[in-house]
Design a protein around this motif. Structure first.
Motif, PDB file in Angstrom:
ATOM      1  N   THR A 294       5.888  22.177  10.117  1.00  0.00           N
ATOM      2  CA  THR A 294       7.245  21.654  10.327  1.00  0.00           C
ATOM      3  C   THR A 294       8.175  22.629  11.028  1.00  0.00           C
ATOM      4  OG1 THR A 294       7.944  22.394   8.123  1.00  0.00           O
ATOM      5  CG2 THR A 294       7.085  20.137   8.315  1.00  0.00           C
ATOM      6  N   ARG A 331       3.555  16.623  12.415  1.00  0.00           N
ATOM      7  CA  ARG A 331       4.255  17.203  13.562  1.00  0.00           C
ATOM      8  C   ARG A 331       5.122  16.155  14.265  1.00  0.00           C
ATOM      9  NH1 ARG A 331       1.486  22.042  15.675  1.00  0.00           N
ATOM     10  NH2 ARG A 331       2.193  23.573  14.131  1.00  0.00           N
ATOM     11  N   GLY A 334       7.274  14.190  10.690  1.00  0.00           N
ATOM     12  CA  GLY A 334       7.750  14.925   9.535  1.00  0.00           C
ATOM     13  C   GLY A 334       6.973  14.569   8.291  1.00  0.00           C
ATOM     14  N   ASP A 340       8.232  16.467  -0.557  1.00  0.00           N
ATOM     15  CA  ASP A 340       9.217  17.530  -0.509  1.00  0.00           C
ATOM     16  C   ASP A 340       9.441  18.160  -1.868  1.00  0.00           C
ATOM     17  OD1 ASP A 340       9.532  17.082   2.163  1.00  0.00           O
ATOM     18  OD2 ASP A 340      11.192  15.650   1.890  1.00  0.00           O
TER      19      ASP A 340
END
Length: 340
Positions: A294, A331, A334, A340
């Motif tokens: 990222t 890529r 995301g 996350d």
């Protein structure tokens, strides 16, 4: 507070004394050295107590060269992570500076100092100093430490040392011939210091097989473990992996070696903290993969190498498991929110 030494410094002592007909355990009990030191080389024991043990054992067995005999059972591995840093230095001079700068990680009571242009121009002295009570005899300990320094330096050089002199501060305990046989050079006694004297150019020698990444990593570990202090085994493992996934490849035996632990011992200590090595590797690898995908445009094959994976195909399988997406998709679009 007593000066200390890692119990690794006792390696071989029990075997030598057993061959001489003396059990080491009663002496250890008498001097309040825990018996656990015979099985746990990372345990810290009193250096003055160990010095006294050597003196008493030498007297009890009538063995004047006890320190030299024990040194014959030891190798540079007793220094733990410091040995890895020294072995992977680029030159003898760099290795000696590392040993002098970090010898306190092995013992707070043993000092190694380098003295260029001494005792003559174009010579250098490797000088040992013991920090033990002045009233206490430490002749056997001094013999052992100087003999170890001789062994370790010759091992690093992978050749006999070009000695110009060997000195000890006490009178000979065994015959002068015994000392000369051990060091490969006549020993002068009654000098102010315990020293190995070498040509200055000896420090310029390159060391064969040195790996720069292991040298850097082991120095970082020494600074982290002995200057930062207070980290759990799990935190130390994570720190090593975050710094060197590529060079360690996430292999337990490599990390265990840097921590100077047997791989099974490392796993047991992690289990005691409720952790597993494979889980730590996976977490670190996942976090670093996320960052490289990222925050950079590094080619995917290179990302796989950086995070210690075999190839790009393995990276793709892991990304599917971790993030539910291929590296190329990450890529392009995301990370999915749930990762996350």
């Amino acid at each position: 507070m007593s000066t200390l030494i890692r119990a690794a410094g006792m390696r071989g002592a029990s075997e030598v004394l057993r061959e001489l007909g003396l059990a080491i355990e009663p002496l250890m009990e008498r001097l309040q050295i825990p018996r656990a030191a015979l099985g746990d080389e990372e345990l810290r024991i009193s250096l003055p107590a160990y010095s006294q043990l050597l003196e008493l054992a030498s007297e009890a067995t009538g063995c004047p060269d006890l320190g030299l005999q024990i040194a014959e059972h030891q190798d540079i591995g007793i220094l733990g992570p410091l040995a890895i840093a020294a072995q992977n230095a680029s030159t003898m001079g760099e290795a000696m500076k590392v040993m002098s700068g970090f010898l306190h990680t092995h013992s707070s009571g043993i000092r190694l100092s380098l003295h260029p242009e001494y005792p003559l121009p174009d010579q250098i002295s490797l000088r040992l100093t013991l920090i033990t009570p002045s009233w206490q005899s430490r002749r056997q300990l001094m013999d052992l430490c100087l003999a170890d320094l001789h062994h370790f330096t010759a091992f690093l050089a992978q050749s006999p040392l070009p000695l110009l002199g060997v000195t000890l501060p006490h009178a000979p305990l065994a015959s002068a011939e015994r000392y000369a046989e051990f060091f490969g050079h006549a020993v002068e006694f009654g000098h102010p210091h315990a020293e190995l004297i070498l040509p200055s150019g000896f420090l310029d020698r390159s060391l064969s097989g040195a790996v720069a990444a292991l040298h850097r990593l082991s120095l970082e570990y020494l600074a982290m473990a002995f200057e930062g202090g207070g980290k759990t085994v799990g935190e130390q493992v994570e720190e090593i992996l975050r710094r060197a996934l590529s060079s360690t490849r996430g292999r337990r035996e490599v990390v265990a070696r840097l921590l100077h632990l047997h791989p099974r011992t490392l796993q047991r200590r992690l289990e005691a903290e409720g952790l597993s090595f494979s889980d730590i590797v996976d977490t670190v690898r996942r976090d670093q993969t996320r960052r490289w995908l990222t925050e950079s445009d590094v080619p995917l094959a290179h990302v796989a190498e950086i995070v210690g994976l075999a190839d790009q195909a393995v990276l793709c399988r892991n990304c599917a498991r971790w993030f539910g997406r291929s590296p190329a998709a990450i890529r392009a679009r995301g990370l999915p929110a749930k990762s996350d």
